[in-house]
Write a protein that holds these residues in place. Structure first.
Motif, short mmCIF file in Angstrom:
data_model
loop_
_atom_site.label_atom_id
_atom_site.label_comp_id
_atom_site.label_asym_id
_atom_site.label_seq_id
_atom_site.Cartn_x
_atom_site.Cartn_y
_atom_site.Cartn_z
N LEU A 240 33.87 41.49 31.24
CA LEU A 240 33.56 42.10 32.54
C LEU A 240 34.59 41.75 33.60
CD1 LEU A 240 29.67 41.87 32.90
CD2 LEU A 240 31.07 43.90 32.53
N LYS A 241 35.23 40.59 33.46
CA LYS A 241 36.27 40.21 34.42
C LYS A 241 37.44 41.18 34.36
CE LYS A 241 35.16 35.27 34.43
NZ LYS A 241 35.64 33.90 34.11
N VAL A 242 37.64 41.78 33.19
CA VAL A 242 38.72 42.75 33.03
C VAL A 242 38.25 44.14 33.48
CG1 VAL A 242 40.29 43.86 31.39
CG2 VAL A 242 39.71 41.43 31.15
N ASN A 243 37.03 44.50 33.07
CA ASN A 243 36.47 45.83 33.39
C ASN A 243 35.06 45.65 33.92
OD1 ASN A 243 35.78 48.48 33.63
ND2 ASN A 243 36.00 49.00 31.45
N GLN A 244 34.92 45.49 35.22
CA GLN A 244 33.63 45.17 35.83
C GLN A 244 32.65 46.33 35.77
OE1 GLN A 244 34.24 43.76 39.80
NE2 GLN A 244 35.41 41.94 39.15
#
Length: 653
Positions: A240-244
């Motif tokens: 999620l840090k890459v694609n929230q």
């Protein structure tokens, strides 16, 4: 060295220690005038002078000289002649008894048989021994019957015939065919009720343990799944840090978090259920499992650990099994930093309730098990038991009626114990447990069995011989004597066994005490029963004919009848092998087993049952210690055994 035939009754002796054997020359020492020497205390074949008798007023005559067994000193005081029995003077000793034997005296005939069985120049003449025994047996002499039975059993001097041997043993002991035990209807009802309750509790505990096993498996599976789910949540949160805005990842995280929450609630209920089941198991086990205590402890819940005569064991019914599953609990579980099963860390198999499970690899033979729990402050506790391939049978005493037991106790007479323990030697290696063994066994005989005890620690040759001589002089026909000896034991070049006093000279066998001389003292005593417990190296040299166990259903009157004849039995810690001086928590392996059995006995236990219970423990414990030690039980050779048993009855509390 002198040897002599004596009859002792009720005597128990125990010898402990590992020691070497050797053949050494004897040495003559100077004796001061008037000094009593060990030689004067030994039993000899004494030929008393003729008695002058008067017939009428004018006629006197001398009666025939009578042979008798007496201490050498007493024989001399009575004006008798004696010779010391050894290989060089067999003919002289035989001549003492031959006239009386040829005249038909059964006791003298039995002595002649024993002389031939011992042998000339060390070579037994079993055929001649059998002929003399047969003459005495034809007159119903019980010792001769037993000695002859031993020859038939082993095929020595006669054709081997086990049936004939048993017939002779039975005739000597007077045992009738076994009868059913007579008990009242009320006693039978109580026994049935007690057995029913035992079976009910056993089934209930088994059911609860099965439930607890299932609960623990589900709890552990849930924990494993939660650990995996939490790792997966962390991984997805990293994505999620890459694609929230990834809805699929968010949805999966939410699903896993809900599953973890549900499993946490489920495990909380499982934890409560496990605690409740453990409380029920503890209550139903009548205190054998302390599952809820503030003291650090390990309890094995499954499989059942059986305590048989002090041995904690787990029987394996499947003889081909290569492993078994263990479940237990460490209590309290807080601050446990290490949990080891046979030195392998299994802390990861323990949950926060203290429950743990693990697989145990089995050896082809018995498998010793050690479970150790260690807290952060270094406090630790250890649970030990043995997984056995063959279940250990429970050996119980006889439970006879109260009326008979009271009568039996009165009929047996008084009980005495001579207890000897030697640790500190002047010319041999010191032992570590012999004195402790002797002190504790003396206490048990005195306090639990009501014996009049005499305790000798680190005793010299003279002290031991004087004690034997005093008992030989003072014991009455209804007295019972137990002698426990703990100390070194040795063999000489002729394979004769000895007990070693603390002042013994390693190079001088005349300062030792031979098993033959001990046998002679026992033969000469006037006590009714003698049992020797010898916990020493090479103690098996005292053994004679096999003891046949009393039938399980022997009638009370048969037990009473056989108890009224003489018993000369020996229980040894091993045969002709070295034995362990330690391994029993401050006692020798043999003494530890003896203490366990004596302390647990709450009925009437004869010598053979005592032997079975002790043998069971000693064989297992010595095997785990790395030295196979197998106790033996038999009649004492040439000590006057007439077929009775030695009986152990605790005093009333």
């Amino acid at each position: 060295m002198k040897a002599f035939d004596l009859k002792i009754f009720f005597l128990v002796l125990v010898v402990t220690g590992l020691s070497a054997c050797g053949s050494n020359p004897t040495r003559v020492t100077e004796v001061k005038d008037g000094q009593v020497t060990p030689d004067q205390l030994y039993i000899v074949d004494c030929l008393l002078p003729p008695q002058i008798r008067q017939l009428g007023q004018n006629y006197t005559y001398a009666s025939p000289r009578q042979p008798i067994k007496l201490p050498a000193r007493e024989c001399a005081l009575r004006g008798g002649e004696y010779v010391a029995y050894d290989e060089a003077n067999f003919a002289s000793v035989a001549k003492v008894w031959q006239t009386q034997a040829q005249a038909g005296d059964a006791q003298a005939q039995t002595y002649m048989g024993e002389l031939f069985e011992k042998g000339i120049n060390g070579t037994p003449d079993y055929a001649s021994a059998a002929r003399w025994y047969q003459k005495a047996a034809d007159q119903g002499h019980s010792v001769a019957l037993l000695n002859l039975g031993n020859l038939y059993e082993k095929g020595l001097g006669v054709q081997q015939d086990s049936v004939k041997a048993i017939e002779l043993y039975r005739k000597a002991s007077g045992i009738t065919d076994g009868n059913l035990e007579l008990v009242t209807e009320e006693q039978m009802r109580k026994r049935r009720d007690q057995e029913y309750e035992r079976i009910r509790l056993q089934q209930e505990v088994g059911r609860l343990k099965n439930q607890l096993t299932d609960v623990n498996k589900n709890y552990q599976s849930s924990l494993d799944y939660m650990n995996q789910a939490n790792l997966e949540i962390k991984r997805l949160q990293g994505q999620l840090k890459v694609n929230q805005d990834d809805p699929t990842v968010k949805r999966r995280i939410a699903e896993l978090q809900n599953q973890v929450k549900d499993l946490e609630n489920k495990n909380l209920k499982s934890k409560e259920l496990a605690n409740a089941l453990m409380n029920q198991i503890s209550d139903s086990s009548e205190g054998s499992l302390a599952l809820n205590t503030d003291e650090l402890a390990i309890n094995v819940i499954s499989p059942d650990v059986v305590v048989t005569r002090g041995i904690r064991s787990v029987p394996v019914l499947d003889q081909s099994a290569e492993r078994i599953s263990l479940m237990g609990r460490v209590n309290p579980p807080a601050e446990i930093k290490a949990l080891q099963l046979n030195n392998q860390n299994i802390i990861d198999r323990m949950n926060d309730t203290g429950l743990f499970s693990a697989e145990l690899q089995l050896s082809p033979d018995d498998t010793p098990v050690s479970i150790e729990a260690i807290k952060s402050d270094g406090t630790k506790t250890i649970e030990r038991f043995v997984v056995v391939r063959q279940p250990l049978p429970e050996i119980k005493p006889r439970y006879l009626s109260d009326l008979f037991t009271n009568r039996f106790r009165d009929d047996l007479g008084d009980f005495h114990a001579l207890v000897i323990g030697n640790n500190q030697y002047s010319d041999f290696e010191n032992l570590s447990t012999a004195v402790n063994d002797a002190e504790e066994i003396a206490r048990v005989f005195r306090e639990r069995y009501g014996y009049k005890t005499q305790l000798l620690t680190n005793a010299s040759q003279m002290e031991i011989l004087q004690a034997f001589a005093e008992y030989q002089k003072t014991m009455g026909k209804l007295d019972n004597l137990i002698v426990y000896y703990a100390g070194h034991g040795l063999l000489d070049g002729g394979k004769r066994g000895y007990w070693i006093p603390v002042d013994a000279d390693e190079t001088d066998t005349s300062t030792w005490i031979s098993n033959e001389d001990i046998t002679q003292f026992m033969s000469a005593m006037q006590a009714k029963h003698v049992m020797v417990m010898a916990d020493s190296c090479y103690s098996g040299t005292m053994s004679g004919s096999t003891i046949r166990p009393l039938p399980e259903d022997a009638a009370e009157n048969d037990i009473l009848f056989t108890s009224r004849v003489k018993a000369r039995t020996v229980l040894t810690s091993g045969g002709l092998q070295p034995v362990l001086d330690s391994g029993g928590q401050g006692h020798s392996v043999f003494a530890s087993a003896l203490l366990d059995v004596l302390n647990e006995n709450d009925g009437v236990m004869e010598g053979y049952r005592l032997f079975e219970a002790i043998q069971q423990q000693v064989k297992l414990r010595s095997r785990l210690a790395g030295l196979q030690q197998v106790p033996e039980y038999s009649a004492i050779k040439h000590a006057g055994h007439e077929g009775s048993e030695y009986y152990f009855l605790p005093v009333k509390t």
